[in-house]
Design a protein around this motif. Structure first.
Motif, PDB file in Angstrom:
ATOM      1  N   GLY A 167      -0.060   2.651  24.030  1.00 26.12           N
ATOM      2  CA  GLY A 167       0.564   2.745  25.342  1.00 26.12           C
ATOM      3  C   GLY A 167       1.818   3.588  25.336  1.00 26.12           C
ATOM      4  N   MET A 168       2.469   3.733  24.182  1.00 21.96           N
ATOM      5  CA  MET A 168       3.672   4.542  24.116  1.00 21.96           C
ATOM      6  C   MET A 168       3.363   6.014  24.336  1.00 21.96           C
ATOM      7  SD  MET A 168       5.779   2.168  23.785  1.00 21.96           S
ATOM      8  CE  MET A 168       7.272   3.150  23.700  1.00 21.96           C
ATOM      9  N   HIS A 169       2.143   6.425  24.033  1.00 25.14           N
ATOM     10  CA  HIS A 169       1.753   7.827  24.254  1.00 25.14           C
ATOM     11  C   HIS A 169       1.895   8.199  25.724  1.00 25.14           C
ATOM     12  CE1 HIS A 169      -0.496  11.550  24.382  1.00 25.14           C
ATOM     13  NE2 HIS A 169      -1.403  10.994  25.172  1.00 25.14           N
ATOM     14  N   VAL A 170       1.377   7.368  26.619  1.00 20.17           N
ATOM     15  CA  VAL A 170       1.436   7.734  28.040  1.00 20.17           C
ATOM     16  C   VAL A 170       2.869   7.698  28.559  1.00 20.17           C
ATOM     17  CG1 VAL A 170      -0.929   6.986  28.529  1.00 20.17           C
ATOM     18  CG2 VAL A 170       0.944   5.382  28.884  1.00 20.17           C
ATOM     19  N   ILE A 171       3.689   6.826  27.998  1.00 22.72           N
ATOM     20  CA  ILE A 171       5.094   6.783  28.407  1.00 22.72           C
ATOM     21  C   ILE A 171       5.813   8.054  27.970  1.00 22.72           C
ATOM     22  CG2 ILE A 171       7.304   5.614  28.037  1.00 22.72           C
ATOM     23  CD1 ILE A 171       5.685   2.989  27.838  1.00 22.72           C
ATOM     24  N   LEU A 290       0.254  15.687  18.637  1.00 24.52           N
ATOM     25  CA  LEU A 290       0.519  16.263  17.324  1.00 24.52           C
ATOM     26  C   LEU A 290       1.553  15.464  16.546  1.00 24.52           C
ATOM     27  CD1 LEU A 290       0.675  20.081  18.188  1.00 24.52           C
ATOM     28  CD2 LEU A 290      -1.181  18.878  17.027  1.00 24.52           C
ATOM     29  N   THR A 291       2.588  14.984  17.227  1.00 28.35           N
ATOM     30  CA  THR A 291       3.702  14.317  16.538  1.00 28.35           C
ATOM     31  C   THR A 291       3.513  12.803  16.433  1.00 28.35           C
ATOM     32  OG1 THR A 291       4.925  14.238  18.644  1.00 28.35           O
ATOM     33  CG2 THR A 291       5.380  16.096  17.162  1.00 28.35           C
ATOM     34  N   SER A 292       2.323  12.315  16.784  1.00 29.12           N
ATOM     35  CA  SER A 292       2.023  10.877  16.699  1.00 29.12           C
ATOM     36  C   SER A 292       0.953  10.633  15.636  1.00 29.12           C
ATOM     37  CB  SER A 292       1.527  10.355  18.046  1.00 29.12           C
ATOM     38  OG  SER A 292       2.511  10.539  19.041  1.00 29.12           O
ATOM     39  N   LEU A 329      14.028  21.067  24.616  1.00 30.63           N
ATOM     40  CA  LEU A 329      13.500  20.351  23.445  1.00 30.63           C
ATOM     41  C   LEU A 329      14.410  19.203  23.023  1.00 30.63           C
ATOM     42  CD1 LEU A 329      11.280  20.165  21.349  1.00 30.63           C
ATOM     43  CD2 LEU A 329      12.537  21.829  19.952  1.00 30.63           C
ATOM     44  N   GLU A 330      15.714  19.378  23.141  1.00 30.01           N
ATOM     45  CA  GLU A 330      16.635  18.303  22.755  1.00 30.01           C
ATOM     46  C   GLU A 330      16.384  17.040  23.577  1.00 30.01           C
ATOM     47  OE1 GLU A 330      21.462  17.401  22.496  1.00 30.01           O
ATOM     48  OE2 GLU A 330      20.743  19.471  22.704  1.00 30.01           O
ATOM     49  N   SER A 331      16.221  17.195  24.897  1.00 30.94           N
ATOM     50  CA  SER A 331      15.945  16.042  25.767  1.00 30.94           C
ATOM     51  C   SER A 331      14.595  15.425  25.445  1.00 30.94           C
ATOM     52  CB  SER A 331      15.976  16.473  27.239  1.00 30.94           C
ATOM     53  OG  SER A 331      17.254  16.946  27.601  1.00 30.94           O
ATOM     54  N   ILE A 332      13.611  16.257  25.135  1.00 25.66           N
ATOM     55  CA  ILE A 332      12.273  15.766  24.800  1.00 25.66           C
ATOM     56  C   ILE A 332      12.314  14.950  23.508  1.00 25.66           C
ATOM     57  CG2 ILE A 332      10.017  16.576  23.963  1.00 25.66           C
ATOM     58  CD1 ILE A 332      10.253  18.787  26.170  1.00 25.66           C
ATOM     59  N   LEU A 333      13.076  15.410  22.530  1.00 23.93           N
ATOM     60  CA  LEU A 333      13.173  14.679  21.268  1.00 23.93           C
ATOM     61  C   LEU A 333      13.934  13.366  21.439  1.00 23.93           C
ATOM     62  CD1 LEU A 333      13.788  17.578  18.720  1.00 23.93           C
ATOM     63  CD2 LEU A 333      11.641  16.389  19.275  1.00 23.93           C
ATOM     64  N   GLU A 334      14.877  13.331  22.374  1.00 29.27           N
ATOM     65  CA  GLU A 334      15.564  12.069  22.680  1.00 29.27           C
ATOM     66  C   GLU A 334      14.575  11.046  23.227  1.00 29.27           C
ATOM     67  OE1 GLU A 334      18.761  12.904  25.331  1.00 29.27           O
ATOM     68  OE2 GLU A 334      19.953  13.974  23.836  1.00 29.27           O
ATOM     69  N   VAL A 335      13.688  11.489  24.117  1.00 29.70           N
ATOM     70  CA  VAL A 335      12.649  10.601  24.653  1.00 29.70           C
ATOM     71  C   VAL A 335      11.734  10.133  23.520  1.00 29.70           C
ATOM     72  CG1 VAL A 335      10.584  10.502  26.112  1.00 29.70           C
ATOM     73  CG2 VAL A 335      12.682  11.567  26.977  1.00 29.70           C
ATOM     74  N   ASP A 337      12.421   9.683  20.423  1.00 31.76           N
ATOM     75  CA  ASP A 337      13.101   8.658  19.624  1.00 31.76           C
ATOM     76  C   ASP A 337      13.225   7.339  20.381  1.00 31.76           C
ATOM     77  OD1 ASP A 337      13.395  10.410  17.540  1.00 31.76           O
ATOM     78  OD2 ASP A 337      15.427  11.027  18.077  1.00 31.76           O
ATOM     79  N   GLN A 338      13.545   7.430  21.675  1.00 28.45           N
ATOM     80  CA  GLN A 338      13.726   6.216  22.485  1.00 28.45           C
ATOM     81  C   GLN A 338      12.437   5.422  22.633  1.00 28.45           C
ATOM     82  OE1 GLN A 338      15.283   7.680  26.177  1.00 28.45           O
ATOM     83  NE2 GLN A 338      17.273   8.244  25.302  1.00 28.45           N
ATOM     84  N   HIS A 339      11.312   6.122  22.645  1.00 34.97           N
ATOM     85  CA  HIS A 339      10.014   5.452  22.873  1.00 34.97           C
ATOM     86  C   HIS A 339       9.102   5.585  21.649  1.00 34.97           C
ATOM     87  CE1 HIS A 339      11.013   4.732  27.084  1.00 34.97           C
ATOM     88  NE2 HIS A 339      11.489   5.950  27.104  1.00 34.97           N
ATOM     89  N   ALA A 340       9.700   5.489  20.486  1.00 35.28           N
ATOM     90  CA  ALA A 340       8.919   5.576  19.250  1.00 35.28           C
ATOM     91  C   ALA A 340       8.007   4.371  19.121  1.00 35.28           C
ATOM     92  CB  ALA A 340       9.860   5.666  18.049  1.00 35.28           C
ATOM     93  N   GLU A 341       6.968   4.538  18.331  1.00 36.18           N
ATOM     94  CA  GLU A 341       6.028   3.434  18.105  1.00 36.18           C
ATOM     95  C   GLU A 341       6.740   2.285  17.396  1.00 36.18           C
ATOM     96  OE1 GLU A 341       3.096   3.558  19.326  1.00 36.18           O
ATOM     97  OE2 GLU A 341       3.062   5.693  19.846  1.00 36.18           O
TER      98      GLU A 341
END
Length: 343
Positions: A167-171, A290-292, A329-335, A337-341
């Motif tokens: 479910g974290m993927h869709v978030i 790719l990153t999951s 990309l910085e904002s995307i990487l923050e997301v 990290d915040q919603h990591a598995e």
């Protein structure tokens, strides 16, 4: 609450001081009374304080009552305030013109105190009823919109239960899509639609047999063609609707695997023939995939995934959107990290 503070406000507009005094004497025992001696001052008071009703003289120098009324009706802050024209002009054409531009009533001069009080009371009651009804409609609309969004999120999660993703993927990919949409200047309404529609992108996987969907090894050509049908299945599940959120969800489900070079599926759309939302989600979805980690693969390092996104710019992905992706990309990487598995 103090009685004076709870009273409704009447704005009286008349270029004659004695007329303002007459109305003030009639109305002040029951209402708060504000006054203006010309149209410009009336507009200033109306925009600053938003009165509950306006008694408006027609024959005034510089800006007559008709022009004041038109300006009030053109502004969203004041367009619904009831306006009663007060005038010695009593011919049918003048009355018709006043009603045509938005007045709710006429009071003729010289005024009768009981008539003034009765008309003001009646139109304030109607105005209160309309505001109450509008508020109920707004609340109900908000409830329906929230329910629609929650159903979409829940269905998006349902697809993840069927798949070997989480479910974290869709978030994550929804937030990535939202960031990209903001980055290209989409307005708040459009970016909100992107955020709330994208969880449905893979709902069509519900229609794919588990033996294919959950296969750990590489898919053969026949299996690949079957799994590609999830885009069309998703569009069929969502269906075509007038609601903008469901329209967006339909488009995302159908087009997020199309490619900029025309080699995607299900329809082989090319370039800007692919809806913008489909092009946005394509980047967000691939980057997160790719990153999951999946049962069939390890998570790629961010650097490797970003390199592939750049390599596929102009091939798989819209090059303008790839630029926006990189800029944010910085904002995307923050997301990410915040919603990591969760371990």
């Amino acid at each position: 609450m103090n009685d004076k503070m709870s009273r409704q406000t009447v704005l009286v507009v008349d270029d004659a001081s004695n007329n303002i005094a007459i109305f003030s004497n009639i109305l002040s025992p029951k209402y708060r009374v504000k006054a203006a001696k010309n149209g410009s001052k009336a507009l200033q008071i109306a925009f600053e304080t938003i009165p509950d009703i306006i008694l408006l003289d027609i024959m005034m120098p510089e800006m007559d009552g008709y022009e004041v009324c038109r300006k009030l009706k053109q502004d969203p802050r004041t367009r619904n305030i009831p306006i009663i024209f007060v005038t010695a002009m009593v011919n049918v054409e003048d009355e018709a013109h006043g009603f045509e531009i938005g007045a709710v009533d006429y009071i003729t001069k010289p005024v009768s105190p009981p008539i003034v009080l009765a008309r003001v009371k009646t139109h304030l009651q109607l105005y209160d009823q309309n505001r109450s009804l509008e508020e109920k409609v707004r609340r109900r609309t908000t409830e329906l919109d929230n329910s629609r969004r929650e159903i979409i999120r829940r269905l998006g999660r349902a697809a993840e239960y069927k798949d070997n993703e989480t479910g974290m993927h869709v978030i994550r990919m929804s937030y990535y899509s939202h960031i990209i949409a903001k980055g290209i200047g989409m307005n708040e309404v459009e970016t909100d639609l992107i955020l709330n529609a994208t969880p449905m992108h893979d709902i069509g996987k519900i229609g794919i047999p588990d033996i294919i969907l959950l296969k750990a090894g590489k898919l053969d050509e026949h299996e690949r063609k079957i799994i590609q049908k999830h885009c069309e299945f998703g569009a069929e599940i969502i269906g075509k609707h007038d609601n903008p959120l469901l329209q967006m969800a339909y488009s995302v489900a159908l087009t997020h695997h199309e490619k900029w070079n025309g080699k995607g599926y299900p329809h082989g759309l090319k370039g800007e023939d692919i809806p913008l939302e489909g092009r946005i989600v394509a980047i967000a979805d691939v980057f997160d995939a790719l990153t999951s980690e999946r049962t069939y693969k390890k998570a790629w390092p961010v650097e490797k995934a970003v390199a592939l996104i750049l390599e596929e710019s102009g091939q798989h992905f819209d090059p303008a959107l790839v630029t926006v992706f990189m800029d944010n990309l910085e904002s995307i990487l923050e997301v990410k990290d915040q919603h990591a598995e969760k371990e």
